[in-house]
Design an enzyme around this catalytic site. Sequence first.
Site, mmCIF file in Angstrom:
data_model
loop_
_atom_site.group_PDB
_atom_site.id
_atom_site.type_symbol
_atom_site.label_atom_id
_atom_site.label_comp_id
_atom_site.label_asym_id
_atom_site.label_seq_id
_atom_site.Cartn_x
_atom_site.Cartn_y
_atom_site.Cartn_z
ATOM 1 N N LYS A 176 41.590 8.487 -32.731
ATOM 2 C CA LYS A 176 40.315 8.889 -33.326
ATOM 3 C C LYS A 176 39.563 9.813 -32.372
ATOM 4 C CE LYS A 176 39.215 4.564 -33.748
ATOM 5 N NZ LYS A 176 38.670 3.243 -34.093
ATOM 6 N N THR A 207 25.985 4.740 -37.000
ATOM 7 C CA THR A 207 27.449 4.695 -37.058
ATOM 8 C C THR A 207 28.002 3.381 -36.523
ATOM 9 O OG1 THR A 207 27.523 5.798 -34.900
ATOM 10 C CG2 THR A 207 27.678 7.204 -36.866
ATOM 11 N N GLY A 209 29.864 0.124 -36.380
ATOM 12 C CA GLY A 209 30.903 -0.478 -37.201
ATOM 13 C C GLY A 209 31.940 0.473 -37.759
ATOM 14 N N THR A 210 31.924 1.729 -37.329
ATOM 15 C CA THR A 210 32.864 2.691 -37.908
ATOM 16 C C THR A 210 34.319 2.332 -37.612
ATOM 17 O OG1 THR A 210 32.475 4.089 -35.965
ATOM 18 C CG2 THR A 210 31.318 4.671 -38.003
ATOM 19 N N GLY A 211 34.603 1.887 -36.393
ATOM 20 C CA GLY A 211 35.983 1.562 -36.039
ATOM 21 C C GLY A 211 36.508 0.372 -36.824
ATOM 22 N N CYS A 212 35.696 -0.675 -36.933
ATOM 23 C CA CYS A 212 36.088 -1.853 -37.719
ATOM 24 C C CYS A 212 36.303 -1.463 -39.173
ATOM 25 C CB CYS A 212 34.989 -2.924 -37.649
ATOM 26 S SG CYS A 212 34.520 -3.438 -35.996
#
Length: 269
Positions: A176, A207, A209-212
């Site tokens: 990412k 933003t 929590g974007t990875g989860c």
Amino acid sequence: MAGAPPRVLTVAGSDSGGGAGIQADLKTMLALGVHGMSVVTAITAQNSLGVQGAWELPADAVRAQYRSVVDDIGVRAVKTGMLASVELVETVAELLAGTAAPVVVDPVGVSKHGDPLLAASALDAVRTALLPRATVATPNLDEVARLTGVRVGSEEQLRDAAAAVLAYGPRWALIKGGHLPGDAVDLLTDGHEEHWLRAPRHDNRHTHGTGCTLASAIAAHLAKGDSVPEAVRAAKAYVTGAIAAGFALGTGIGPVDHGWDLTRGAAGA
């Protein structure tokens, strides 16, 4: 009576603020039409400003939750997030080894605010025990650096990062590149084929929590039967929309809007 939707299991920590962790995972799964289930690995005291405390659960509690769900209900895909310690990483890796379902590993190291969520002593267990179980590993650039030592400063270096991650055994690596300047560019590769995923960068600081959310969306699409490239592209589109619709919460970094597509549809009804 309608049949049950595809079942997806998240193995992750709890975010009391609701923006990341298992709360974000379950919201994502609901939005994408799958049945979400959870194995809680840790409890955090967390809000828009950061993580004020974290307490991992005993390995026996994690194992019992996992067996309870998988042995009775079954799973079509598994997503892992915050695992906190060597013991939990090794426990989860052992459980995944006996589960015939695609696995999305989000090797969570720190929170959006920079708070540590994985002990430094657990990095080797992630490399040698967890990543080899992954169908897709989804590290951001900070996590790539911690795991492999490769530091990415340009889009071209995403290939080096992917090669370093793939060396630990996941079938696919999604690197990412959201921390790079310009458009949000990610690289998905299995070492042979490459898929470059680009999305406009939204002027939105909410933003959390974007990875989860991305990892859970990939798992949801894999559970529906999508190929890895199809699942990642669909997940990227979902997260991009969720970021654009992110909202202020508290006085710090707000969350993405997991229900953005559902509420848009309701507004137009």
